[in-house]
Each structure stands twice: as C-alpha cells, then as structure tokens.
Scaffold this motif. Structure first.
Motif, PDB file in Angstrom:
ATOM      1  N   LEU A 163     -11.361  -2.482  11.933  1.00 53.20           N
ATOM      2  CA  LEU A 163     -10.041  -1.841  11.936  1.00 53.20           C
ATOM      3  C   LEU A 163      -9.991  -0.680  12.920  1.00 53.20           C
ATOM      4  O   LEU A 163      -8.988  -0.494  13.615  1.00 53.20           O
ATOM      5  CB  LEU A 163      -9.674  -1.381  10.525  1.00 53.20           C
ATOM      6  CG  LEU A 163      -9.364  -2.497   9.530  1.00 53.20           C
ATOM      7  CD1 LEU A 163      -9.279  -1.948   8.116  1.00 53.20           C
ATOM      8  CD2 LEU A 163      -8.083  -3.227   9.912  1.00 53.20           C
ATOM      9  N   SER A 164     -11.074   0.093  13.004  1.00 51.16           N
ATOM     10  CA  SER A 164     -11.116   1.212  13.954  1.00 51.16           C
ATOM     11  C   SER A 164     -11.010   0.695  15.383  1.00 51.16           C
ATOM     12  O   SER A 164     -10.272   1.246  16.202  1.00 51.16           O
ATOM     13  CB  SER A 164     -12.411   2.012  13.794  1.00 51.16           C
ATOM     14  OG  SER A 164     -12.460   2.603  12.517  1.00 51.16           O
ATOM     15  N   TYR A 165     -11.744  -0.361  15.684  1.00 49.88           N
ATOM     16  CA  TYR A 165     -11.700  -0.964  17.015  1.00 49.88           C
ATOM     17  C   TYR A 165     -10.298  -1.477  17.340  1.00 49.88           C
ATOM     18  O   TYR A 165      -9.823  -1.321  18.457  1.00 49.88           O
ATOM     19  CB  TYR A 165     -12.733  -2.095  17.122  1.00 49.88           C
ATOM     20  CG  TYR A 165     -12.765  -2.731  18.480  1.00 49.88           C
ATOM     21  CD1 TYR A 165     -13.366  -2.094  19.557  1.00 49.88           C
ATOM     22  CD2 TYR A 165     -12.179  -3.976  18.689  1.00 49.88           C
ATOM     23  CE1 TYR A 165     -13.387  -2.671  20.809  1.00 49.88           C
ATOM     24  CE2 TYR A 165     -12.188  -4.562  19.946  1.00 49.88           C
ATOM     25  CZ  TYR A 165     -12.798  -3.908  20.997  1.00 49.88           C
ATOM     26  OH  TYR A 165     -12.797  -4.489  22.235  1.00 49.88           O
ATOM     27  N   SER A 166      -9.639  -2.073  16.348  1.00 51.01           N
ATOM     28  CA  SER A 166      -8.297  -2.611  16.596  1.00 51.01           C
ATOM     29  C   SER A 166      -7.275  -1.506  16.839  1.00 51.01           C
ATOM     30  O   SER A 166      -6.218  -1.763  17.414  1.00 51.01           O
ATOM     31  CB  SER A 166      -7.842  -3.499  15.436  1.00 51.01           C
ATOM     32  OG  SER A 166      -7.489  -2.713  14.317  1.00 51.01           O
ATOM     33  N   LEU A 167      -7.588  -0.287  16.443  1.00 50.95           N
ATOM     34  CA  LEU A 167      -6.662   0.835  16.632  1.00 50.95           C
ATOM     35  C   LEU A 167      -6.881   1.572  17.951  1.00 50.95           C
ATOM     36  O   LEU A 167      -6.071   2.412  18.326  1.00 50.95           O
ATOM     37  CB  LEU A 167      -6.788   1.815  15.466  1.00 50.95           C
ATOM     38  CG  LEU A 167      -6.274   1.296  14.136  1.00 50.95           C
ATOM     39  CD1 LEU A 167      -6.711   2.197  12.997  1.00 50.95           C
ATOM     40  CD2 LEU A 167      -4.761   1.158  14.167  1.00 50.95           C
TER      41      LEU A 167
END
Length: 181
Positions: A163-167
């Motif tokens: 999720l962090s990477y997708s943000l």
C-alpha cells in the motif's frame, strides 16, 4: 476449540496462505473495483480459515468485512455511497464485536481498524482509500504482534509495504517535449 489432525491443520493453514496471496494481489491493484473484489474473496477464505482454527472473533470480523466489501463493490456512484446509515451499522457491529470478545488493548486496535474501514470503504476512493487501508493494517499489526501470529505479521507488513508503494508518486519522463542536446 476443537483439535485438528496434522493433515487437516496443514490444509487449514494452506487456506490461510492462499487468502494471504489473494489479499496481497488485491492490495496491489490500481483499480478500486479489483481492490474491493480481491479483498472480498480474501475475507471469505480468511473467515473459513479462522473459523476452522476456532476463532469466533476472527470468523465474525471477516464475515463483516466480506459484507462491507460486497456492498461497496456494488455501490458504484459516489452519490449512492454517501448514505450514513450503512457505515454506522457496520461500525456499530464492529464495536459490538469488540464489546463481546475484545480482552486486550490490541484487540481494541483491531476493532478501531474495523470502525475506520466501515467509513473508509463507503466514503474514500483511490489514494484516500489506500491510506485508510494502510492505517487499518497498522492497527491490525498490533494484534498480530501481540498474538505472535507470524502469518498475521507477514500479511500486515507486506500489505503495508504494498500500500505504501502504491501511494508513492510516479514520475514519468516526457521525452517528446525536450529537444535533444
């Protein structure tokens, strides 16, 4: 809690790992529809997994998640999603589960996560939804650490990374507008 044979326990644990993989796939999707659909399937498998392991709180929490994901998946337009009643019902049910089964502050973190997601799934989309899911996973990580659930810790940590990477903002080079020197 009932006892499972070693072979049965192996298959129950395998189901948990399949659910984990589907959840990771879902959380890596750019489309909100795929994110919701994948998490719907993962919640169903996790509910069966936790129920077979004897966790009533886990079973009912995942069934509540399934229902939330299923309803939000069907509610396409933002106008239809603005109803306050469904999020309040889901948040109340999550809080009621906490009153019935939560015995430790980390279990209340999981309840807080469920309350947060009760509203986020109905009102947030795109990066806002992923930020809420990131916060939810951080809250759930406390319970996994407290329970020393290695699969739970692995799921939460990898999901937080996904999720962090997708943000992260994506930078693209625009080669067509700059002349070559």
């Amino acid at each position: 809690m009932f006892e499972l044979s070693h072979q049965s326990l192996f298959w129950v644990q395998a189901l948990g790992f399949v659910s984990m993989a589907i959840g990771w796939w879902a959380n890596a999707q750019k489309s909100d529809q795929q994110l919701l659909s994948g998490n719907l399937i993962a919640s169903g498998l996790t509910a069966i997994h936790l129920g077979l392991l004897g966790s009533n709180l886990g079973l009912f929490n995942q069934l509540l998640n399934m229902l939330r994901f299923a309803i939000c998946r069907k509610r396409v337009t933002r106008a239809k999603r603005s109803s306050i009643y469904l999020p309040l019902v889901f948040a109340s049910l999550a809080f009621l589960q906490g009153l019935m089964w939560a015995n430790h502050w980390t279990e209340w973190c999981a309840v807080a996560s469920a309350v947060l997601m009760s509203f986020a799934l109905f009102y947030a989309k795109g990066s806002e939804l992923r930020i809420a899911m990131l916060m939810s996973n951080l809250l759930n990580l406390t319970l996994s650490v407290y329970l020393l659930s290695w699969s739970g810790i692995a799921y939460q940590v990898i999901t937080i990374v996904i999720l962090s990477y997708s943000l992260l903002p994506v930078k693209t080079l625009n080669h067509s507008t700059k002349p070559a020197c």
